[in-house]
Design a protein around this motif. Structure first.
Motif, mmCIF file in Angstrom:
data_model
loop_
_atom_site.group_PDB
_atom_site.id
_atom_site.type_symbol
_atom_site.label_atom_id
_atom_site.label_comp_id
_atom_site.label_asym_id
_atom_site.label_seq_id
_atom_site.Cartn_x
_atom_site.Cartn_y
_atom_site.Cartn_z
ATOM 1 N N THR A 159 0.855 -1.183 0.000
ATOM 2 C CA THR A 159 0.000 0.000 0.000
ATOM 3 C C THR A 159 0.894 1.237 0.000
ATOM 4 O O THR A 159 1.929 1.246 0.651
ATOM 5 C CB THR A 159 -0.885 0.014 1.263
ATOM 6 O OG1 THR A 159 -1.627 -1.217 1.317
ATOM 7 C CG2 THR A 159 -1.853 1.176 1.270
ATOM 8 N N GLU A 183 1.753 7.013 1.772
ATOM 9 C CA GLU A 183 0.885 8.150 2.098
ATOM 10 C C GLU A 183 -0.456 7.675 2.646
ATOM 11 O O GLU A 183 -0.989 8.241 3.587
ATOM 12 C CB GLU A 183 0.646 9.033 0.860
ATOM 13 C CG GLU A 183 1.886 9.684 0.304
ATOM 14 C CD GLU A 183 2.706 8.757 -0.595
ATOM 15 O OE1 GLU A 183 2.179 7.705 -1.059
ATOM 16 O OE2 GLU A 183 3.886 9.072 -0.816
ATOM 17 N N THR A 184 -0.978 6.623 2.060
ATOM 18 C CA THR A 184 -2.243 6.041 2.518
ATOM 19 C C THR A 184 -2.082 5.457 3.917
ATOM 20 O O THR A 184 -2.915 5.686 4.802
ATOM 21 C CB THR A 184 -2.713 4.942 1.543
ATOM 22 O OG1 THR A 184 -2.845 5.509 0.243
ATOM 23 C CG2 THR A 184 -4.033 4.335 1.981
ATOM 24 N N LYS A 197 -1.698 8.285 6.622
ATOM 25 C CA LYS A 197 -2.973 8.924 6.956
ATOM 26 C C LYS A 197 -3.817 8.006 7.841
ATOM 27 O O LYS A 197 -4.361 8.428 8.864
ATOM 28 C CB LYS A 197 -3.725 9.278 5.671
ATOM 29 C CG LYS A 197 -5.128 9.790 5.866
ATOM 30 C CD LYS A 197 -5.141 11.233 6.286
ATOM 31 C CE LYS A 197 -6.548 11.799 6.227
ATOM 32 N NZ LYS A 197 -7.085 12.127 7.524
ATOM 33 N N LEU A 198 -3.906 6.746 7.454
ATOM 34 C CA LEU A 198 -4.699 5.785 8.219
ATOM 35 C C LEU A 198 -4.109 5.581 9.609
ATOM 36 O O LEU A 198 -4.847 5.542 10.611
ATOM 37 C CB LEU A 198 -4.777 4.457 7.460
ATOM 38 C CG LEU A 198 -5.709 3.391 8.000
ATOM 39 C CD1 LEU A 198 -7.129 3.916 8.149
ATOM 40 C CD2 LEU A 198 -5.702 2.191 7.076
ATOM 41 N N ASN A 219 -6.996 -2.500 -0.104
ATOM 42 C CA ASN A 219 -6.420 -1.210 -0.494
ATOM 43 C C ASN A 219 -4.973 -1.394 -0.898
ATOM 44 O O ASN A 219 -4.064 -0.939 -0.268
ATOM 45 C CB ASN A 219 -6.493 -0.212 0.654
ATOM 46 C CG ASN A 219 -7.882 0.274 0.884
ATOM 47 O OD1 ASN A 219 -8.694 0.266 -0.028
ATOM 48 N ND2 ASN A 219 -8.167 0.719 2.083
ATOM 49 N N ARG A 252 -1.999 -1.376 -4.081
ATOM 50 C CA ARG A 252 -1.686 -0.865 -5.423
ATOM 51 C C ARG A 252 -1.415 -2.037 -6.342
ATOM 52 O O ARG A 252 -1.028 -3.111 -5.918
ATOM 53 C CB ARG A 252 -0.521 0.112 -5.364
ATOM 54 C CG ARG A 252 0.758 -0.500 -4.871
ATOM 55 C CD ARG A 252 1.844 0.535 -4.802
ATOM 56 N NE ARG A 252 2.889 -0.062 -3.951
ATOM 57 C CZ ARG A 252 3.815 0.595 -3.364
ATOM 58 N NH1 ARG A 252 3.901 1.882 -3.508
ATOM 59 N NH2 ARG A 252 4.711 0.005 -2.619
#
Length: 67
Positions: free
Chosen positions: A21, A24-25, A28-29, A64, A66
């Motif tokens: 993943t 950045e994701t 934030k999470l 989630n 990529r």
């Protein structure tokens, strides 16, 4: 005895690599999860550990990732 400080960048990078993943994701999470846990916590020593586990579980189960 004081607990060692959690290195957030290392935790985020490890979770990003494990779950494929974007960092950045994950960042934030993780930040949102820590903030949520801290609102009700009485003992803060394990908040980073619990947040990291929650983020890993969330990313593994929601897909989630990529491509």
């Amino acid at each position: 005895m004081a607990q060692p400080q959690t290195n957030v960048d290392e935790v985020v990078q490890a979770i990003a690599a494990e779950t494929n993943t974007p960092s950045e994701t994950v960042s934030k999470l993780y930040t949102d999860t820590v903030a949520h846990y801290q609102t009700d916590a009485r003992v803060f020593d394990y908040v980073p550990l619990l947040a990291a586990k929650k983020v890993r579980d969330t990313l593994r189960h929601t897909g989630n990732r990529r491509n």
